[in-house]
Scaffold this active site. Structure first.
Site, PDB file in Angstrom:
ATOM      1  N   ASN A   7       0.894  -1.201  -0.062  1.00  0.00           N
ATOM      2  CA  ASN A   7      -0.069   0.013   0.123  1.00  0.00           C
ATOM      3  C   ASN A   7       0.747   1.383  -0.174  1.00  0.00           C
ATOM      4  O   ASN A   7       1.468   1.600   1.090  1.00  0.00           O
ATOM      5  CB  ASN A   7      -1.058   0.117   1.364  1.00  0.00           C
ATOM      6  CG  ASN A   7      -1.999   1.255   1.244  1.00  0.00           C
ATOM      7  OD1 ASN A   7      -1.786   2.007   0.362  1.00  0.00           O
ATOM      8  ND2 ASN A   7      -2.650   1.018   2.300  1.00  0.00           N
ATOM      9  N   ARG A  93      -2.598  -1.956  -3.393  1.00  0.00           N
ATOM     10  CA  ARG A  93      -3.630  -1.127  -3.309  1.00  0.00           C
ATOM     11  C   ARG A  93      -3.650  -0.167  -4.274  1.00  0.00           C
ATOM     12  O   ARG A  93      -2.631   0.749  -4.160  1.00  0.00           O
ATOM     13  CB  ARG A  93      -3.614  -1.074  -1.955  1.00  0.00           C
ATOM     14  CG  ARG A  93      -4.873  -0.030  -1.626  1.00  0.00           C
ATOM     15  CD  ARG A  93      -4.851   0.792  -0.001  1.00  0.00           C
ATOM     16  NE  ARG A  93      -5.956   1.625  -0.015  1.00  0.00           N
ATOM     17  CZ  ARG A  93      -6.006   2.701   0.554  1.00  0.00           C
ATOM     18  NH1 ARG A  93      -5.129   3.132   1.081  1.00  0.00           N
ATOM     19  NH2 ARG A  93      -6.985   3.493   0.653  1.00  0.00           N
ATOM     20  N   HIS A 182     -13.333   2.403   0.533  1.00  0.00           N
ATOM     21  CA  HIS A 182     -13.115   1.524   1.614  1.00  0.00           C
ATOM     22  C   HIS A 182     -13.871   0.158   0.892  1.00  0.00           C
ATOM     23  O   HIS A 182     -14.225  -0.821   1.718  1.00  0.00           O
ATOM     24  CB  HIS A 182     -13.753   1.870   2.694  1.00  0.00           C
ATOM     25  CG  HIS A 182     -13.260   2.835   3.415  1.00  0.00           C
ATOM     26  ND1 HIS A 182     -14.082   3.889   4.256  1.00  0.00           N
ATOM     27  CD2 HIS A 182     -12.118   3.196   3.860  1.00  0.00           C
ATOM     28  CE1 HIS A 182     -13.323   4.368   4.705  1.00  0.00           C
ATOM     29  NE2 HIS A 182     -12.161   4.381   4.688  1.00  0.00           N
ATOM     30  N   ARG A 243     -12.619  15.200   8.616  1.00  0.00           N
ATOM     31  CA  ARG A 243     -13.290  15.389   7.244  1.00  0.00           C
ATOM     32  C   ARG A 243     -14.875  15.796   7.508  1.00  0.00           C
ATOM     33  O   ARG A 243     -15.272  15.117   8.678  1.00  0.00           O
ATOM     34  CB  ARG A 243     -13.333  14.333   6.304  1.00  0.00           C
ATOM     35  CG  ARG A 243     -12.050  14.207   5.596  1.00  0.00           C
ATOM     36  CD  ARG A 243     -12.019  12.902   4.803  1.00  0.00           C
ATOM     37  NE  ARG A 243     -11.060  11.994   5.078  1.00  0.00           N
ATOM     38  CZ  ARG A 243     -10.833  10.751   4.860  1.00  0.00           C
ATOM     39  NH1 ARG A 243     -11.789  10.276   3.954  1.00  0.00           N
ATOM     40  NH2 ARG A 243      -9.982  10.101   5.254  1.00  0.00           N
ATOM     41  N   ASN A 337     -13.668  -1.303  18.094  1.00  0.00           N
ATOM     42  CA  ASN A 337     -13.170  -1.312  19.379  1.00  0.00           C
ATOM     43  C   ASN A 337     -14.354  -0.675  20.428  1.00  0.00           C
ATOM     44  O   ASN A 337     -14.123  -0.804  21.786  1.00  0.00           O
ATOM     45  CB  ASN A 337     -11.844  -0.394  19.457  1.00  0.00           C
ATOM     46  CG  ASN A 337     -10.678  -1.052  19.071  1.00  0.00           C
ATOM     47  OD1 ASN A 337     -10.497  -2.365  19.287  1.00  0.00           O
ATOM     48  ND2 ASN A 337     -10.202  -0.802  17.893  1.00  0.00           N
ATOM     49  N   GLU A 386      -8.247  -5.606   4.945  1.00  0.00           N
ATOM     50  CA  GLU A 386      -7.917  -5.281   3.822  1.00  0.00           C
ATOM     51  C   GLU A 386      -6.713  -5.756   3.097  1.00  0.00           C
ATOM     52  O   GLU A 386      -6.991  -6.292   1.889  1.00  0.00           O
ATOM     53  CB  GLU A 386      -7.793  -3.726   3.483  1.00  0.00           C
ATOM     54  CG  GLU A 386      -9.262  -3.086   3.858  1.00  0.00           C
ATOM     55  CD  GLU A 386      -8.996  -1.617   4.124  1.00  0.00           C
ATOM     56  OE1 GLU A 386      -8.573  -1.402   5.382  1.00  0.00           O
ATOM     57  OE2 GLU A 386      -9.214  -0.689   3.735  1.00  0.00           O
TER      58      GLU A 386
HETATM   59  P1  ADP Z   1      -7.909   4.635   9.423  1.00  0.00           P
HETATM   60  O1  ADP Z   1      -7.369   3.158   8.697  1.00  0.00           O
HETATM   61  O2  ADP Z   1      -9.321   5.192   8.965  1.00  0.00           O
HETATM   62  O3  ADP Z   1      -6.705   5.422   9.646  1.00  0.00           O
HETATM   63  P2  ADP Z   1      -8.524   2.986  11.788  1.00  0.00           P
HETATM   64  O4  ADP Z   1      -9.626   2.164  11.213  1.00  0.00           O
HETATM   65  O5  ADP Z   1      -7.433   2.356  12.191  1.00  0.00           O
HETATM   66  O6  ADP Z   1      -8.382   4.359  10.736  1.00  0.00           O
HETATM   67  O7  ADP Z   1      -9.131   3.767  12.991  1.00  0.00           O
HETATM   68  C1  ADP Z   1      -8.586   4.867  13.616  1.00  0.00           C
HETATM   69  C2  ADP Z   1      -9.460   5.361  14.766  1.00  0.00           C
HETATM   70  O8  ADP Z   1      -9.985   4.272  15.431  1.00  0.00           O
HETATM   71  C3  ADP Z   1      -8.837   6.261  15.786  1.00  0.00           C
HETATM   72  O9  ADP Z   1      -8.864   7.667  15.403  1.00  0.00           O
HETATM   73  C4  ADP Z   1      -9.570   6.033  17.076  1.00  0.00           C
HETATM   74  O10 ADP Z   1     -10.454   7.395  17.075  1.00  0.00           O
HETATM   75  C5  ADP Z   1     -10.385   4.851  16.754  1.00  0.00           C
HETATM   76  N1  ADP Z   1     -10.046   4.088  17.843  1.00  0.00           N
HETATM   77  C6  ADP Z   1      -8.904   2.963  17.712  1.00  0.00           C
HETATM   78  N2  ADP Z   1      -8.911   2.142  18.937  1.00  0.00           N
HETATM   79  C7  ADP Z   1     -10.110   2.594  19.669  1.00  0.00           C
HETATM   80  C8  ADP Z   1     -10.665   2.281  20.915  1.00  0.00           C
HETATM   81  N3  ADP Z   1     -10.147   1.474  21.568  1.00  0.00           N
HETATM   82  N4  ADP Z   1     -11.830   3.000  21.422  1.00  0.00           N
HETATM   83  C9  ADP Z   1     -12.187   3.733  20.550  1.00  0.00           C
HETATM   84  N5  ADP Z   1     -11.867   4.397  19.528  1.00  0.00           N
HETATM   85  C10 ADP Z   1     -10.639   3.771  18.983  1.00  0.00           C
END
Ligand code: ADP
Length: 399
Positions: A7, A93, A182, A243, A337, A386
């Site tokens: 990626n 990707r 996505h 965003r 999460n 992914e």
């Molecule tokens: P991306 O791939 O779009 O960068 P992710 O899918 O990794 O994002 O998600 C990141 C977001 O998930 C973080 O900004 C955070 O807000 C949220 N996150 C991660 N772990 C937790 C958790 N334990 N509780 C709440 N939110 C979480």
């Protein structure tokens, strides 16, 4: 069979080596600061192999970055394969496939040209993806490579879902339409959902909620994407980390006049300074927002509530679009999460047959049903993968 998944971004490159048949992950990591100085992270997943946190390695271009990855993977003491011969294929990707790609494809010269033609649709991402492919091709001659597009899964959307209410010539001449993103994640979790429920995907109406830093909600009818919340760009849909998501386009002119901003400054605000970060003034990270809200920060609480409300509205809209829903999926950082946010989103939907199980929902990052046994609509927590989806698509095209 081992597939290297790449990626590539403009200054970073994430990689994983996995076996798509068993799902086993052999190694993963990250190259950062490509073109600046170069930081390399390597995380082998086999017993006895040593993880490396960000070491300095000169990476003037993506070529050195990929060479560094390959060296680490075949390293005699700390590598995970004996030689380059054990890397059977590479899955790349690619963010934007426009209307040219409705599926993953084996990369040929013709395909490269077609990907380049999509560059204007994703000027920040596609050129970097192409650089990654070319660097890999130069270093791994003869190894088959596959392009997997973020947009491809959504190419099944009907015109009624993808057409904007703009003069039609902007679609015909300028390719302005909803594309959605996505796609690899939505496709993966939908297929897992069908397996978990023991039903053919063709028989299911699914709403999948990919809730992370960037978020999108997709309506999947019979295994096909029929609508999705992101649009021509990933700026549309629910409010995200930074965003704005959907908003009245009239606001742009008003604010640009008020502050003497040009369109670049305005878009920078919409992409980087809005969303839950902009509303809360605290953070784009939902963990920080949860903590701030618990301490009484009203704007942090408002930002989280707005996000949850936005996702709930899309669930309602897509249930209406499909004439019902059999399963709702939560995935990605927040979806996997945050039990509290899942509950906030899914509560109040009892009228349409959604009944959560509070205990089952009280879990993180684990594939499971989180709705009550008597819930008409099944609610599922499914960690996305992914890279595995890319490796699986790659394997099926290479065979
Ligand atoms: P991306 O791939 O779009 O960068 P992710 O899918 O990794 O994002 O998600 C990141 C977001 O998930 C973080 O900004 C955070 O807000 C949220 N996150 C991660 N772990 C937790 C958790 N334990 N509780 C709440 N939110 C979480």
């Amino acid at each position: 069979m081992n597939v290297l998944v790449i990626n590539a971004g403009s200054s970073s490159l994430k990689y994983q080596l996995l076996n798509p048949e068993t799902g086993d992950l052999l190694a993963k990591g990250l190259c950062e600061r490509i073109g600046i100085d170069g930081k390399f992270t390597y995380k082998p997943q086999l017993p006895g192999k040593e993880k490396q946190d960000a070491v300095d390695v000169a990476m003037p271009t993506h070529s050195e970055a990929i060479q560094t990855v390959l060296n680490a993977l075949v390293d005699p003491s700390n590598g995970v394969v004996g030689s380059m011969k054990e890397i059977d294929a590479v899955g790349h990707r690619v963010v934007h496939g426009g209307e040219k790609f409705a599926k993953s494809v084996l990369i040929t010269d013709e395909v490269m040209k077609a990907i380049e033609e999509c560059n204007p649709l994703a000027p920040l991402h596609n050129p970097a993806n192409i650089i990654g492919i070319k660097a890999c091709q130069a270093l791994m001659p003869g190894v088959p490579m596959v392009a997997v597009f973020d947009t491809a899964f959504h190419q099944t959307m009907p015109p009624v879902a993808y057409t904007y209410a703009l003069p039609y010539e902007y679609y015909e001449k300028n390719a302005v339409r909803r594309y959605g993103f996505h796609g690899t994640s939505h496709k993966y979790v939908a297929s897992r959902a069908a397996d978990m429920l023991g039903k053919p995907i063709e028989s299911l109406r699914i709403i999948s909620c990919h809730l992370g830093n960037g978020s999108s909600v997709t309506a999947i009818d019979g295994g096909k994407s029929v609508d999705t919340s992101m649009g021509f760009t990933p700026l549309a849909g629910v409010p995200m980390g930074t965003r704005s998501g959907d908003l009245d386009a009239g606001i742009l002119e008003y604010l640009m006049n008020q502050y003497g901003m040009d369109i670049h400054e305005m878009l920078n605000i919409l992409n980087k300074k809005s969303g839950v970060q902009g509303v809360s003034g605290v953070s784009s990270d939902f963990r920080d927002l949860g903590a701030a809200a618990a301490e009484g920060n009203k704007r942090a609480a408002l930002a989280v509530d707005m996000f949850n409300y936005g996702v709930k509205k899309y669930i309602g809209a897509y249930a209406a679009a499909m004439g019902g829903v059999d399963a709702i999926i939560f995935t990605a950082g927040v979806g996997e999460n945050d039990a509290k946010q899942r509950m906030a989103i899914a509560s109040g939907l009892e009228f349409m047959g959604v009944k959560m199980d509070e205990d089952a929902n009280n879990v993180r990052g684990e594939e499971r049903v989180i709705s009550a046994a008597d819930s008409k609509v099944k609610v599922l927590l499914i960690p996305t993968n992914e890279e595995l989806m890319i490796a699986m698509d790659t394997a099926s095209l290479v065979k």
